[in-house]
Motif scaffolding. Structure first.
Motif, PDB file in Angstrom:
ATOM      1  N   ALA A  66      40.051  49.833  55.610  1.00 36.01           N
ATOM      2  CA  ALA A  66      39.245  49.642  54.903  1.00 36.01           C
ATOM      3  C   ALA A  66      39.332  48.642  53.403  1.00 36.01           C
ATOM      4  CB  ALA A  66      38.209  50.599  54.705  1.00 36.01           C
ATOM      5  N   ARG A  67      40.868  49.495  52.755  1.00 32.60           N
ATOM      6  CA  ARG A  67      41.172  49.073  51.811  1.00 32.60           C
ATOM      7  C   ARG A  67      41.609  47.172  51.952  1.00 32.60           C
ATOM      8  NH1 ARG A  67      40.645  50.089  46.975  1.00 32.60           N
ATOM      9  NH2 ARG A  67      40.540  52.788  47.291  1.00 32.60           N
ATOM     10  N   GLU A  68      42.571  47.311  52.859  1.00 29.34           N
ATOM     11  CA  GLU A  68      42.889  46.465  53.444  1.00 29.34           C
ATOM     12  C   GLU A  68      41.470  44.816  52.954  1.00 29.34           C
ATOM     13  OE1 GLU A  68      46.651  45.637  56.560  1.00 29.34           O
ATOM     14  OE2 GLU A  68      44.499  46.448  57.166  1.00 29.34           O
ATOM     15  N   VAL A  69      40.069  45.577  53.742  1.00 29.27           N
ATOM     16  CA  VAL A  69      38.998  44.165  53.417  1.00 29.27           C
ATOM     17  C   VAL A  69      38.592  44.310  52.254  1.00 29.27           C
ATOM     18  CG1 VAL A  69      36.879  43.860  55.348  1.00 29.27           C
ATOM     19  CG2 VAL A  69      38.600  45.258  56.522  1.00 29.27           C
ATOM     20  N   LEU A  70      38.519  45.231  51.833  1.00 23.68           N
ATOM     21  CA  LEU A  70      37.825  45.313  50.686  1.00 23.68           C
ATOM     22  C   LEU A  70      38.585  44.500  50.059  1.00 23.68           C
ATOM     23  CD1 LEU A  70      35.899  46.580  48.103  1.00 23.68           C
ATOM     24  CD2 LEU A  70      38.000  48.246  48.165  1.00 23.68           C
ATOM     25  N   GLU A  71      39.723  44.498  49.414  1.00 23.92           N
ATOM     26  CA  GLU A  71      40.846  44.084  48.773  1.00 23.92           C
ATOM     27  C   GLU A  71      40.822  42.706  48.859  1.00 23.92           C
ATOM     28  OE1 GLU A  71      44.457  45.348  48.743  1.00 23.92           O
ATOM     29  OE2 GLU A  71      44.164  47.592  47.675  1.00 23.92           O
ATOM     30  N   ALA A  72      40.590  41.890  50.885  1.00 26.41           N
ATOM     31  CA  ALA A  72      40.548  40.571  50.489  1.00 26.41           C
ATOM     32  C   ALA A  72      39.021  40.048  50.020  1.00 26.41           C
ATOM     33  CB  ALA A  72      40.295  40.590  52.501  1.00 26.41           C
ATOM     34  N   ALA A  73      37.905  40.886  50.563  1.00 28.44           N
ATOM     35  CA  ALA A  73      36.745  40.037  50.233  1.00 28.44           C
ATOM     36  C   ALA A  73      36.965  40.061  48.429  1.00 28.44           C
ATOM     37  CB  ALA A  73      36.141  41.415  50.842  1.00 28.44           C
ATOM     38  N   ALA A  74      37.693  40.809  47.816  1.00 29.77           N
ATOM     39  CA  ALA A  74      37.107  41.024  46.741  1.00 29.77           C
ATOM     40  C   ALA A  74      38.271  39.561  45.964  1.00 29.77           C
ATOM     41  CB  ALA A  74      37.989  41.816  45.714  1.00 29.77           C
ATOM     42  N   ALA A  75      38.882  39.106  46.856  1.00 25.51           N
ATOM     43  CA  ALA A  75      39.829  38.339  46.178  1.00 25.51           C
ATOM     44  C   ALA A  75      39.308  36.682  46.989  1.00 25.51           C
ATOM     45  CB  ALA A  75      41.360  38.172  46.985  1.00 25.51           C
ATOM     46  N   SER A  76      38.470  37.050  47.819  1.00 21.91           N
ATOM     47  CA  SER A  76      38.568  35.447  48.317  1.00 21.91           C
ATOM     48  C   SER A  76      37.718  34.810  48.377  1.00 21.91           C
ATOM     49  CB  SER A  76      37.219  35.881  49.710  1.00 21.91           C
ATOM     50  OG  SER A  76      35.980  36.703  49.304  1.00 21.91           O
ATOM     51  N   GLY A  77      36.256  34.930  46.752  1.00 22.57           N
ATOM     52  CA  GLY A  77      35.401  34.612  46.445  1.00 22.57           C
ATOM     53  C   GLY A  77      34.394  34.552  47.588  1.00 22.57           C
ATOM     54  N   THR A  78      33.724  34.459  48.861  1.00 20.67           N
ATOM     55  CA  THR A  78      33.324  34.419  49.034  1.00 20.67           C
ATOM     56  C   THR A  78      31.981  35.527  49.136  1.00 20.67           C
ATOM     57  OG1 THR A  78      34.451  35.471  51.052  1.00 20.67           O
ATOM     58  CG2 THR A  78      34.116  32.880  50.510  1.00 20.67           C
ATOM     59  N   VAL A  79      31.034  35.797  50.009  1.00 17.06           N
ATOM     60  CA  VAL A  79      30.229  37.335  50.014  1.00 17.06           C
ATOM     61  C   VAL A  79      30.229  37.765  50.608  1.00 17.06           C
ATOM     62  CG1 VAL A  79      27.555  37.734  50.521  1.00 17.06           C
ATOM     63  CG2 VAL A  79      28.606  35.536  48.683  1.00 17.06           C
ATOM     64  N   PHE A  80      31.252  39.308  51.350  1.00 10.58           N
ATOM     65  CA  PHE A  80      31.204  39.953  52.495  1.00 10.58           C
ATOM     66  C   PHE A  80      30.063  40.873  51.985  1.00 10.58           C
ATOM     67  CE2 PHE A  80      32.878  43.556  54.303  1.00 10.58           C
ATOM     68  CZ  PHE A  80      33.685  43.252  55.073  1.00 10.58           C
ATOM     69  N   MET A  81      29.391  41.100  53.366  1.00 11.48           N
ATOM     70  CA  MET A  81      28.196  42.164  53.717  1.00 11.48           C
ATOM     71  C   MET A  81      28.331  42.561  54.273  1.00 11.48           C
ATOM     72  SD  MET A  81      23.674  41.600  53.263  1.00 11.48           S
ATOM     73  CE  MET A  81      24.366  41.729  51.659  1.00 11.48           C
ATOM     74  N   GLU A  82      28.051  44.064  54.155  1.00 11.63           N
ATOM     75  CA  GLU A  82      28.136  45.267  55.633  1.00 11.63           C
ATOM     76  C   GLU A  82      26.057  45.856  56.110  1.00 11.63           C
ATOM     77  OE1 GLU A  82      30.673  49.004  56.573  1.00 11.63           O
ATOM     78  OE2 GLU A  82      30.483  48.660  54.296  1.00 11.63           O
TER      79      GLU A  82
END
Length: 214
Positions: A110-126
């Motif tokens: 979950a931490r990996e996904v959170l950090e990747a989403a923050a760095a991606s510049g795209t929208v991530f939604m659960e």
């Protein structure tokens, strides 16, 4: 001058999961969005899904779909244990991501996904869709206004008929089980009350039961 209508999203689907028709296909159509591609490990399943739901084209692997330049949004309805790895892959490919819950299998992932989403510049939604239901929104409005006073106690109960014994949602190796499959809704709902309750909840006690054969 009126604002122009929003541009339709170009959506790619990972897998031909049962939930996709209700959770994505119907809402996408009502919103005028495009289902441009679907991928499955068994391409014949992808082809059958595409024919049934008007999806533009099929891919024989999830990686092929992520490399498709026409796909800008990825919907991930795979088994729980595959959410984290393919969410990370989609983010790395520069795609927006709508993932079924839970977005990962454990706290490290979950931490990996959170950090990747923050760095991606795209929208991530659960996809905790209850959060957008008018009843939930009204509840939060009442709490925010103080109309009913201070929040003193909250309980969350989620119940559905149990899946069949061989359903993959029971599989530990696929990050299944009652908490991961359904209980996460209750935990999420309680965490969303944090602004009205003096902060996020903390664990005091936990209880779990083992399912025979699982």
């Amino acid at each position: 001058m009126s604002e122009s209508a929003p541009r339709p999203l170009r959506i790619g689907i990972l897998g031909a999961a049962r939930i996709t028709e209700r959770a994505l296909v119907a809402p996408a159509r009502s919103g005028g969005h495009r289902l441009v591609a679907v991928a499955a490990r068994d391409r014949s399943r992808a082809e059958a899904f595409a024919a049934a739901h008007g999806v533009g084209r099929t891919h024989g692997s999830y990686a092929e779909l992520l490399a498709d330049p026409e796909v800008e949004v990825v919907y991930n309805p795979l088994a729980n244990g595959l959410h984290g790895p393919w969410n990370l892959a989609a983010l790395a490919a520069g795609k927006h991501v709508l993932t079924e819950k839970p977005s990962a299998s454990n706290s490290v992932e979950a931490r990996e996904v959170l950090e990747a989403a923050a760095a991606s510049g795209t929208v991530f939604m659960e996809a905790f869709h209850y959060l957008f239901h008018p009843v939930t929104r009204r509840l939060h409005e009442l709490l925010a206004s103080g109309e009913l006073g201070e929040l003193r106690r909250a309980e969350a109960l989620v119940a559905i008929p149990a899946p069949a014994p061989d359903d993959p949602r029971w599989s530990l190796s696929l990050a299944g089980g009652a908490l991961m499959d359904l209980g996460c809704y209750g935990l999420h709902a309680l965490r969303m009350l944090a602004p009205f309750a003096g902060g996020a909840p903390r664990l005091v006690a936990a209880r779990a039961g083992e399912r025979a054969g699982a």
